[in-house]
Write a protein that holds these residues in place. Structure first.
Motif, PDB file in Angstrom:
ATOM      1  N   LEU A 133      40.351  46.934  32.315  1.00  0.00           N
ATOM      2  CA  LEU A 133      40.050  46.863  33.784  1.00  0.00           C
ATOM      3  C   LEU A 133      39.803  48.318  34.164  1.00  0.00           C
ATOM      4  O   LEU A 133      39.004  48.741  35.172  1.00  0.00           O
ATOM      5  CB  LEU A 133      41.445  46.564  34.308  1.00  0.00           C
ATOM      6  CG  LEU A 133      41.306  46.227  35.953  1.00  0.00           C
ATOM      7  CD1 LEU A 133      40.452  45.043  36.078  1.00  0.00           C
ATOM      8  CD2 LEU A 133      42.762  46.095  36.588  1.00  0.00           C
ATOM      9  N   SER A 134      40.216  49.308  33.633  1.00  0.00           N
ATOM     10  CA  SER A 134      39.984  50.818  33.811  1.00  0.00           C
ATOM     11  C   SER A 134      38.346  51.057  33.567  1.00  0.00           C
ATOM     12  O   SER A 134      37.751  51.802  34.429  1.00  0.00           O
ATOM     13  CB  SER A 134      40.660  51.878  32.903  1.00  0.00           C
ATOM     14  OG  SER A 134      41.970  51.622  32.985  1.00  0.00           O
ATOM     15  N   ALA A 135      37.715  50.361  32.681  1.00  0.00           N
ATOM     16  CA  ALA A 135      36.411  50.348  32.509  1.00  0.00           C
ATOM     17  C   ALA A 135      35.518  49.485  33.522  1.00  0.00           C
ATOM     18  O   ALA A 135      34.514  50.062  33.799  1.00  0.00           O
ATOM     19  CB  ALA A 135      35.959  49.962  31.110  1.00  0.00           C
ATOM     20  N   ASP A 136      35.959  48.504  34.109  1.00  0.00           N
ATOM     21  CA  ASP A 136      35.645  47.596  35.200  1.00  0.00           C
ATOM     22  C   ASP A 136      36.444  47.136  36.136  1.00  0.00           C
ATOM     23  O   ASP A 136      37.202  46.168  35.817  1.00  0.00           O
ATOM     24  CB  ASP A 136      34.622  46.434  34.372  1.00  0.00           C
ATOM     25  CG  ASP A 136      33.709  45.778  35.512  1.00  0.00           C
ATOM     26  OD1 ASP A 136      34.040  46.278  36.901  1.00  0.00           O
ATOM     27  OD2 ASP A 136      33.087  44.859  35.026  1.00  0.00           O
ATOM     28  N   PRO A 137      36.985  47.912  37.057  1.00  0.00           N
ATOM     29  CA  PRO A 137      37.858  47.250  38.141  1.00  0.00           C
ATOM     30  C   PRO A 137      37.586  45.944  38.734  1.00  0.00           C
ATOM     31  O   PRO A 137      38.429  45.371  39.268  1.00  0.00           O
ATOM     32  CB  PRO A 137      38.123  48.485  38.773  1.00  0.00           C
ATOM     33  CG  PRO A 137      37.467  49.655  38.228  1.00  0.00           C
ATOM     34  CD  PRO A 137      36.278  49.067  37.325  1.00  0.00           C
ATOM     35  N   TYR A 138      36.240  45.535  38.565  1.00  0.00           N
ATOM     36  CA  TYR A 138      35.871  44.231  39.407  1.00  0.00           C
ATOM     37  C   TYR A 138      35.640  43.119  38.248  1.00  0.00           C
ATOM     38  O   TYR A 138      35.032  42.277  38.983  1.00  0.00           O
ATOM     39  CB  TYR A 138      34.330  44.649  39.968  1.00  0.00           C
ATOM     40  CG  TYR A 138      34.748  45.846  41.051  1.00  0.00           C
ATOM     41  CD1 TYR A 138      35.489  45.643  42.017  1.00  0.00           C
ATOM     42  CD2 TYR A 138      34.114  47.017  41.035  1.00  0.00           C
ATOM     43  CE1 TYR A 138      35.353  46.547  43.079  1.00  0.00           C
ATOM     44  CE2 TYR A 138      34.331  47.964  41.457  1.00  0.00           C
ATOM     45  CZ  TYR A 138      35.120  47.998  42.841  1.00  0.00           C
ATOM     46  OH  TYR A 138      35.228  48.813  43.489  1.00  0.00           O
ATOM     47  N   ASP A 139      36.068  43.172  37.285  1.00  0.00           N
ATOM     48  CA  ASP A 139      35.977  42.210  36.087  1.00  0.00           C
ATOM     49  C   ASP A 139      37.236  41.126  36.658  1.00  0.00           C
ATOM     50  O   ASP A 139      38.263  41.418  36.171  1.00  0.00           O
ATOM     51  CB  ASP A 139      36.253  42.775  34.900  1.00  0.00           C
ATOM     52  CG  ASP A 139      35.848  41.623  33.616  1.00  0.00           C
ATOM     53  OD1 ASP A 139      36.154  40.392  33.856  1.00  0.00           O
ATOM     54  OD2 ASP A 139      35.272  42.027  32.608  1.00  0.00           O
ATOM     55  N   VAL A 140      36.744  40.165  37.247  1.00  0.00           N
ATOM     56  CA  VAL A 140      37.710  39.039  37.536  1.00  0.00           C
ATOM     57  C   VAL A 140      38.480  38.375  36.419  1.00  0.00           C
ATOM     58  O   VAL A 140      39.493  38.003  36.527  1.00  0.00           O
ATOM     59  CB  VAL A 140      36.839  37.756  38.582  1.00  0.00           C
ATOM     60  CG1 VAL A 140      36.575  38.375  39.733  1.00  0.00           C
ATOM     61  CG2 VAL A 140      35.865  37.382  37.775  1.00  0.00           C
ATOM     62  N   ASP A 141      37.747  38.134  35.231  1.00  0.00           N
ATOM     63  CA  ASP A 141      38.309  37.572  33.880  1.00  0.00           C
ATOM     64  C   ASP A 141      39.393  38.346  33.597  1.00  0.00           C
ATOM     65  O   ASP A 141      40.667  37.870  33.157  1.00  0.00           O
ATOM     66  CB  ASP A 141      37.393  37.322  33.165  1.00  0.00           C
ATOM     67  CG  ASP A 141      36.251  36.415  33.234  1.00  0.00           C
ATOM     68  OD1 ASP A 141      36.758  35.101  33.817  1.00  0.00           O
ATOM     69  OD2 ASP A 141      35.281  36.424  32.824  1.00  0.00           O
ATOM     70  N   VAL A 142      39.175  39.842  33.598  1.00  0.00           N
ATOM     71  CA  VAL A 142      40.377  40.483  33.274  1.00  0.00           C
ATOM     72  C   VAL A 142      41.695  40.661  34.083  1.00  0.00           C
ATOM     73  O   VAL A 142      42.754  40.345  33.806  1.00  0.00           O
ATOM     74  CB  VAL A 142      39.787  42.126  33.260  1.00  0.00           C
ATOM     75  CG1 VAL A 142      41.191  42.967  32.953  1.00  0.00           C
ATOM     76  CG2 VAL A 142      38.801  42.206  31.951  1.00  0.00           C
ATOM     77  N   LEU A 143      41.128  40.558  35.614  1.00  0.00           N
ATOM     78  CA  LEU A 143      42.075  40.534  36.521  1.00  0.00           C
ATOM     79  C   LEU A 143      42.797  39.132  36.277  1.00  0.00           C
ATOM     80  O   LEU A 143      44.182  39.206  36.338  1.00  0.00           O
ATOM     81  CB  LEU A 143      41.694  40.498  38.039  1.00  0.00           C
ATOM     82  CG  LEU A 143      41.071  41.995  38.423  1.00  0.00           C
ATOM     83  CD1 LEU A 143      40.184  41.711  39.458  1.00  0.00           C
ATOM     84  CD2 LEU A 143      42.212  42.905  38.678  1.00  0.00           C
ATOM     85  N   PHE A 144      42.390  38.042  36.097  1.00  0.00           N
ATOM     86  CA  PHE A 144      43.034  36.845  35.906  1.00  0.00           C
ATOM     87  C   PHE A 144      43.872  36.870  34.621  1.00  0.00           C
ATOM     88  O   PHE A 144      45.187  36.409  34.905  1.00  0.00           O
ATOM     89  CB  PHE A 144      42.007  35.753  35.607  1.00  0.00           C
ATOM     90  CG  PHE A 144      42.528  34.352  35.190  1.00  0.00           C
ATOM     91  CD1 PHE A 144      43.274  33.597  36.324  1.00  0.00           C
ATOM     92  CD2 PHE A 144      42.488  33.740  33.990  1.00  0.00           C
ATOM     93  CE1 PHE A 144      43.863  32.661  35.877  1.00  0.00           C
ATOM     94  CE2 PHE A 144      42.933  32.780  33.564  1.00  0.00           C
ATOM     95  CZ  PHE A 144      43.760  31.957  34.409  1.00  0.00           C
ATOM     96  N   GLU A 145      43.708  37.434  33.668  1.00  0.00           N
ATOM     97  CA  GLU A 145      44.297  37.531  32.355  1.00  0.00           C
ATOM     98  C   GLU A 145      45.679  38.229  32.443  1.00  0.00           C
ATOM     99  O   GLU A 145      46.693  38.045  32.187  1.00  0.00           O
ATOM    100  CB  GLU A 145      43.653  38.090  31.213  1.00  0.00           C
ATOM    101  CG  GLU A 145      42.493  36.955  30.745  1.00  0.00           C
ATOM    102  CD  GLU A 145      42.785  35.588  30.307  1.00  0.00           C
ATOM    103  OE1 GLU A 145      44.169  35.553  29.960  1.00  0.00           O
ATOM    104  OE2 GLU A 145      42.060  34.858  30.098  1.00  0.00           O
TER     105      GLU A 145
END
Length: 337
Positions: free
Chosen positions: A44-56
């Protein structure tokens, strides 16, 4: 707010392998949630807009009991991807865990508008309606889910619970037995089946008594004369029992009021209070606490096996006796329709 959460899960800079998302999934699949959270945090630090990471991240934090943090990640994912149905379902599930059924329903409505065949979402919405007392709406959703999948566990349990609420115990038993046939290892089914099936049990224990700093140990046999149970919720029960206890040199008839609560599928606790009905030995009052753990689930007509430890303080005409009682209980169920 989300920046602070990112800082929480990725506060230690690292130059690990670049595919942090896959590392997180691998760790999550083997139950290493701390490693998974750290890996997803770096992703998430590399891509704060990654919704898959936010979901996990949101899902893992809620699994670990950090509901506010988990909801913050999930709500950010939903803001970025409003049509991400799994996110809405997980948000609703967390609200149900927090006993906020009215907040879960709008998220599930959105899911079912986009995907009417989403059985889990429909069953969750039915559960929310059931908790709010909307039994008609709950039954309708559970029946639709069951039409889509005749072995859907949550729907079978839900329809049984509605039947219990309507005092239709034979119908409730029908649904619970169906759920038990299709999901024989489900403790949820077992717990409900025990409430609508005649049950028989044997129990054996050894009582250790501590009185005036002297300890004695003798078998203590108890015969239940009357036992009444009332389920306040699927997790809580009140009971009233009349027991006859043989203490070797005398017997007592005791009336006991008891409250039981399940903390998880296998663990629970008890608090009780009571007093003697007669004075064949000596009048007394008693207060007790207990904890129990389920060793095994049901198979065929055999019910669960429980091990429990009870600590009880009693007053035998100011004798001040404290008893430690470990016991093993085996239940048997009548599964005939």
């Amino acid at each position: 707010c989300i920046a602070a959460l990112v800082f929480f899960v990725a506060s230690t800079p690292t130059t690990a392998e670049p595919n942090h998302y896959q590392q997180g999934l691998n760790a999550q699949n083997v139950g290493d949630f701390d490693t998974a959270i750290n890996a997803f945090g770096r992703a998430l630090s590399a891509d704060p807009y990654d919704v898959d990471v936010l979901f996990e991240l949101g899902t893992l934090h809620t699994w670990e009991g950090r509901y506010n943090q988990g909801l913050a990640f999930l709500e950010e994912a939903k803001r970025l991807a409003p049509n991400y149905l799994d996110v809405s379902i997980q948000i609703a599930r967390v609200h149900l865990w927090l006993d906020q059924a009215e907040m879960a329903i709008p998220h599930l409505d959105e899911v079912l508008i986009q995907s009417p065949e989403a059985r889990d979402a429909r069953a969750l919405r039915a559960t929310a309606h059931f908790r709010l007392g909307n039994l008609g709406l709950a039954k309708k959703d559970f029946e639709v889910s069951l039409d889509q999948d005749p072995a859907h566990l949550e729907s079978l349990i839900g329809l049984g619970d509605i039947a219990v609420a309507n005092r239709e115990y034979g119908l409730a038993k029908h649904y619970y037995l169906k759920a038990s046939a299709d999901h024989s290892d489900s403790v949820l089914v077992l717990n409900r089946l025990s409430g609508v099936s005649p049950k028989y049990k044997w129990q054996i224990g050894l009582t250790h008594e501590y009185s005036n700093f002297r300890r004695s140990s003798r078998p203590s046999w108890r015969q239940s004369i009357l036992e009444l149970e009332h389920y306040i919720s699927p997790a809580s029960m009140m009971s009233l029992s009349v027991d006859r206890e043989d203490r070797g040199f005398a017997t007592d008839t005791t009336v006991i009021a008891q409250a039981d609560h399940k903390f998880s599928r296998r663990t629970g606790a008890t608090i009780r209070a009571g007093g003697t009905l007669d004075s064949s030995f000596s009048r007394r009052w008693l207060l007790g606490l207990g904890a129990r753990y389920q060793l095994r689930t049901d198979e065929a007509s055999i019910g669960p096996t429980w091990v429990r430890i009870d600590v009880q303080t009693a007053d035998y005409n100011s004798g001040n006796v404290t008893m430690l009682r470990p016991s093993l209980t085996q239940y048997f169920f009548d599964r005939s329709v």
